[in-house]
Design an enzyme around this catalytic site. Structure first.
Site, PDB file in Angstrom:
ATOM      1  N   GLY A 222       0.776  -1.237   0.000  1.00 51.07           N
ATOM      2  CA  GLY A 222       0.000   0.000   0.000  1.00 51.07           C
ATOM      3  C   GLY A 222       0.803   1.280   0.000  1.00 51.07           C
ATOM      4  N   GLU A 263       4.376  -6.329   1.623  1.00 51.97           N
ATOM      5  CA  GLU A 263       3.894  -6.838   0.325  1.00 51.97           C
ATOM      6  C   GLU A 263       3.692  -5.681  -0.658  1.00 51.97           C
ATOM      7  OE1 GLU A 263       0.229  -8.512   1.585  1.00 51.97           O
ATOM      8  OE2 GLU A 263       1.148 -10.228   2.560  1.00 51.97           O
ATOM      9  N   PRO A 264       4.754  -5.040  -1.104  1.00 50.62           N
ATOM     10  CA  PRO A 264       4.579  -3.895  -2.003  1.00 50.62           C
ATOM     11  C   PRO A 264       4.225  -4.310  -3.431  1.00 50.62           C
ATOM     12  CG  PRO A 264       6.910  -4.344  -1.639  1.00 50.62           C
ATOM     13  CD  PRO A 264       6.158  -5.331  -0.793  1.00 50.62           C
ATOM     14  N   GLY A 265       3.225  -3.638  -3.971  1.00 44.71           N
ATOM     15  CA  GLY A 265       2.868  -3.851  -5.382  1.00 44.71           C
ATOM     16  C   GLY A 265       3.231  -2.600  -6.157  1.00 44.71           C
ATOM     17  N   ARG A 302      -7.994   2.278 -14.576  1.00 46.48           N
ATOM     18  CA  ARG A 302      -7.870   3.033 -13.317  1.00 46.48           C
ATOM     19  C   ARG A 302      -8.569   4.409 -13.347  1.00 46.48           C
ATOM     20  NH1 ARG A 302      -3.857   4.489 -10.961  1.00 46.48           N
ATOM     21  NH2 ARG A 302      -4.400   3.737  -8.899  1.00 46.48           N
ATOM     22  N   TYR A 306     -11.373   4.215 -10.556  1.00 46.53           N
ATOM     23  CA  TYR A 306     -11.004   4.838  -9.270  1.00 46.53           C
ATOM     24  C   TYR A 306     -10.866   6.356  -9.373  1.00 46.53           C
ATOM     25  CZ  TYR A 306      -9.077   0.075  -8.692  1.00 46.53           C
ATOM     26  OH  TYR A 306      -8.895  -1.276  -8.656  1.00 46.53           O
ATOM     27  N   CYS A 332     -17.089   1.685 -26.920  1.00 42.51           N
ATOM     28  CA  CYS A 332     -18.452   2.195 -26.946  1.00 42.51           C
ATOM     29  C   CYS A 332     -19.008   2.355 -25.544  1.00 42.51           C
ATOM     30  CB  CYS A 332     -19.327   1.286 -27.795  1.00 42.51           C
ATOM     31  SG  CYS A 332     -19.045   1.599 -29.521  1.00 42.51           S
ATOM     32  N   GLU A 333     -18.358   3.181 -24.786  1.00 45.05           N
ATOM     33  CA  GLU A 333     -18.782   3.607 -23.451  1.00 45.05           C
ATOM     34  C   GLU A 333     -17.971   4.861 -23.188  1.00 45.05           C
ATOM     35  OE1 GLU A 333     -19.709   1.708 -20.057  1.00 45.05           O
ATOM     36  OE2 GLU A 333     -19.830  -0.309 -20.876  1.00 45.05           O
ATOM     37  N   TYR A 360      -1.376  -2.489 -11.978  1.00 46.05           N
ATOM     38  CA  TYR A 360      -2.820  -2.573 -12.219  1.00 46.05           C
ATOM     39  C   TYR A 360      -3.207  -1.919 -13.545  1.00 46.05           C
ATOM     40  CZ  TYR A 360      -2.262  -3.463  -7.230  1.00 46.05           C
ATOM     41  OH  TYR A 360      -1.829  -3.955  -6.024  1.00 46.05           O
TER      42      TYR A 360
HETATM   43  N1  LLP Z   1      -1.146  -7.108  -0.099  1.00 45.96           N
HETATM   44  C1  LLP Z   1      -2.459  -7.340  -0.179  1.00 45.96           C
HETATM   45  C2  LLP Z   1      -3.056  -8.354   0.685  1.00 45.96           C
HETATM   46  C3  LLP Z   1      -3.244  -6.613  -1.090  1.00 45.96           C
HETATM   47  O1  LLP Z   1      -4.546  -6.828  -1.161  1.00 45.96           O
HETATM   48  C4  LLP Z   1      -2.632  -5.650  -1.932  1.00 45.96           C
HETATM   49  C5  LLP Z   1      -3.396  -4.899  -2.907  1.00 45.96           C
HETATM   50  C6  LLP Z   1      -1.232  -5.449  -1.813  1.00 45.96           C
HETATM   51  C7  LLP Z   1      -0.527  -6.194  -0.877  1.00 45.96           C
HETATM   52  C8  LLP Z   1      -0.471  -4.470  -2.669  1.00 45.96           C
HETATM   53  O2  LLP Z   1      -0.917  -3.162  -2.558  1.00 45.96           O
HETATM   54  P1  LLP Z   1      -0.097  -1.993  -3.303  1.00 45.96           P
HETATM   55  O3  LLP Z   1       1.287  -1.974  -2.693  1.00 45.96           O
HETATM   56  O4  LLP Z   1      -0.037  -2.347  -4.732  1.00 45.96           O
HETATM   57  O5  LLP Z   1      -0.869  -0.752  -3.046  1.00 45.96           O
HETATM   58  N2  LLP Z   1      -6.249  -1.933  -8.350  1.00 45.96           N
HETATM   59  C9  LLP Z   1      -6.081  -0.864  -7.378  1.00 45.96           C
HETATM   60  C10 LLP Z   1      -5.264  -1.301  -6.210  1.00 45.96           C
HETATM   61  C11 LLP Z   1      -5.875  -2.488  -5.486  1.00 45.96           C
HETATM   62  C12 LLP Z   1      -4.953  -3.104  -4.499  1.00 45.96           C
HETATM   63  C13 LLP Z   1      -5.470  -4.432  -4.060  1.00 45.96           C
HETATM   64  N3  LLP Z   1      -4.647  -5.054  -3.075  1.00 45.96           N
HETATM   65  C14 LLP Z   1      -5.465   0.351  -8.086  1.00 45.96           C
HETATM   66  O6  LLP Z   1      -5.188   0.269  -9.280  1.00 45.96           O
HETATM   67  O7  LLP Z   1      -5.305   1.406  -7.461  1.00 45.96           O
END
Ligand code: LLP
Length: 404
Positions: A222, A263-265, A302, A306, A332-333, A360
């Site tokens: 997050g 858990e960085p995404g 996105r 969002y 077509c939206e 994402y």
């Molecule tokens: N760990 C868990 C359990 C999660 O559910 C998530 C994201 C992460 C780690 C990684 O979060 P991050 O570091 O990427 O913020 N699609 C949305 C974001 C949804 C995130 C879902 N879970 C967007 O594009 O903003």
């Protein structure tokens, strides 16, 4: 020098592989990973890349080569991670709302598991008792994250076992002699405030004494990265200091030494990604001038889903006069990427690039309107590699069964 791709590099890839195309810059991922390692070096934290952000196997393999583990949100992500070379011990499975059969499958693959409901915890106890260490995902009742859709730790969220149910968790642990080795929280995405994590740790410290066999605490992902130039991002160095201080104090007070996981995404892959589109049509109206690109929310959802902001640049005319355009797609939206955005003058045929497209972006794309999914290209050491081919017409038919 910031690690980023130049207009020239992006243009060359677009010319060679066509558009729309997602382009990922390996060295940017590396830079972000190094920042994490440095920020949390005193705590010796471990990082499990949240694969849901971007699962191309080349990206997974690259992140593995940097030394990270991986966090998966479906059994198929687990299988992709194993296929990409992660050892089962480097794979974490944090899912929600899944059938117990998926948990059994994850167990048989030997990966780490975080369980998200009392009912699955009970089934796990009946089936495996003490034989397989397991983690628990808790809902700490903390409101955090960029918007409600990506907020996961508050008291109306479906995620995790509410922390108020701690007595029931402990009684299941005792009844089935469970080996609880990890406690997990993840409160949301786009968190710009380090104190959110601190509050999460405080919640965990209250209950840790109930788990005698605990080895680790998993604080989720997050971390907010900037999407706009003026965006506040999470100060991970400050967070690193604070987390270290909290755990050091906890240990000095007699608490157990625990491994810290994240858990960085987005933090790892958002900024490495560029989405290049071509302007098909310019349309002057009384409300705005539309620049219609060869994409839509089928490729980058996105903004529509969002209200997310993606910085856009016209790399074909960087010196052009600034004018206001509304950048839209061709499906077509209503698929507005940006409304009345100031951009260098746009001509039909110009390349418009969306920044922060790694996380994402492709991952949430679809074939809506029977459009093709874009190609994906990775740039490493200055060389461009095609890592996913653009869809072709046969792909639209591949899984359909012609019956009538
Ligand atoms: N760990 C868990 C359990 C999660 O559910 C998530 C994201 C992460 C780690 C990684 O979060 P991050 O570091 O990427 O913020 N699609 C949305 C974001 C949804 C995130 C879902 N879970 C967007 O594009 O903003």
């Amino acid at each position: 020098m910031p690690v980023q791709l130049s207009n020239d590099q992006l243009t060359r890839v677009a010319n060679e592989f066509g558009t729309p195309v997602y382009i990922y810059h390996a060295e940017k991922i590396q830079e972000q990973y190094q920042k994490l390692k440095t920020a949390f070096q005193k705590s010796d934290a471990r990082f499990y890349y949240a694969a849901k952000a971007l699962t191309n196997i080349n990206v997974l393999r690259y992140i593995h080569s940097l030394g990270a583990g991986v966090d998966c949100s479906s059994i198929n992500e687990v299988k992709l991670a194993l296929y990409s070379g992660f050892h089962p011990s480097e794979v974490l499975y944090t899912a929600n709302g899944i059938a117990f059969s998926e948990i059994e499958e994850a167990q048989s693959l030997g990966v780490k598991i975080n369980i998200d409901s009392l009912s699955n915890l009970e089934k796990f106890g009946k089936r495996f008792a003490h034989s397989y260490p397991v983690g628990i995902r808790l809902r700490p009742n903390i409101m955090a994250g960029g918007n409600l859709k990506i907020s996961t730790g508050h008291d109306k969220s479906k995620f995790g076992i509410p922390v108020g149910k701690i007595d029931q968790i402990v009684s299941l642990k005792n009844q089935y002699n469970l080996c609880i080795s990890n406690l997990h929280i993840h409160t949301g995405s786009d968190i710009d405030d380090a104190d959110v994590f601190i509050r999460g740790i405080e919640v965990l410290f209250e209950i840790i004494p109930s788990f005698e066999e605990l080895q680790s605490v998993d604080l989720g992902g997050g971390f907010k990265v900037p999407y706009k130039k003026e965006d506040k991002e999470l100060d991970i160095f400050r967070l690193g200091e604070k987390v270290f201080a909290m755990f050091e104090k906890y240990e000095k007070a007699g608490g157990r030494k625990l491994q810290i996981w994240f858990e960085p995404g987005k933090f790892l892959v958002s900024q490495c990604g560029y989405f290049v589109t071509t302007v098909n049509v310019l349309k002057e109206t009384s409300a705005t001038t539309f620049a219609g690109v060869n994409s839509g929310f089928n490729h980058l959802i996105r903004p529509m889903f969002y209200d997310a902001y993606h910085y856009i640049e016209n790399i074909s005319n960087p010196g052009g006069a600034l004018k206001k355009y509304s950048v839209v797609g061709n499906i077509c939206e209503t698929d507005t990427f940006a409304w009345e955005r100031e951009l260098n003058e746009i001509r039909e045929g110009d390349y418009l690039v969306f920044f922060n497209a790694g996380a994402y972006g492709f991952e949430m794309s679809s074939n809506f309107n029977s459009r093709f999914k874009p190609a994906e290209v990775m740039i490493k050491d200055g060389n461009a590699f095609l890592i996913r081919k653009r869809d072709e017409f046969d792909d639209l038919l591949e899984k359909q069964v012609k019956v009538f």
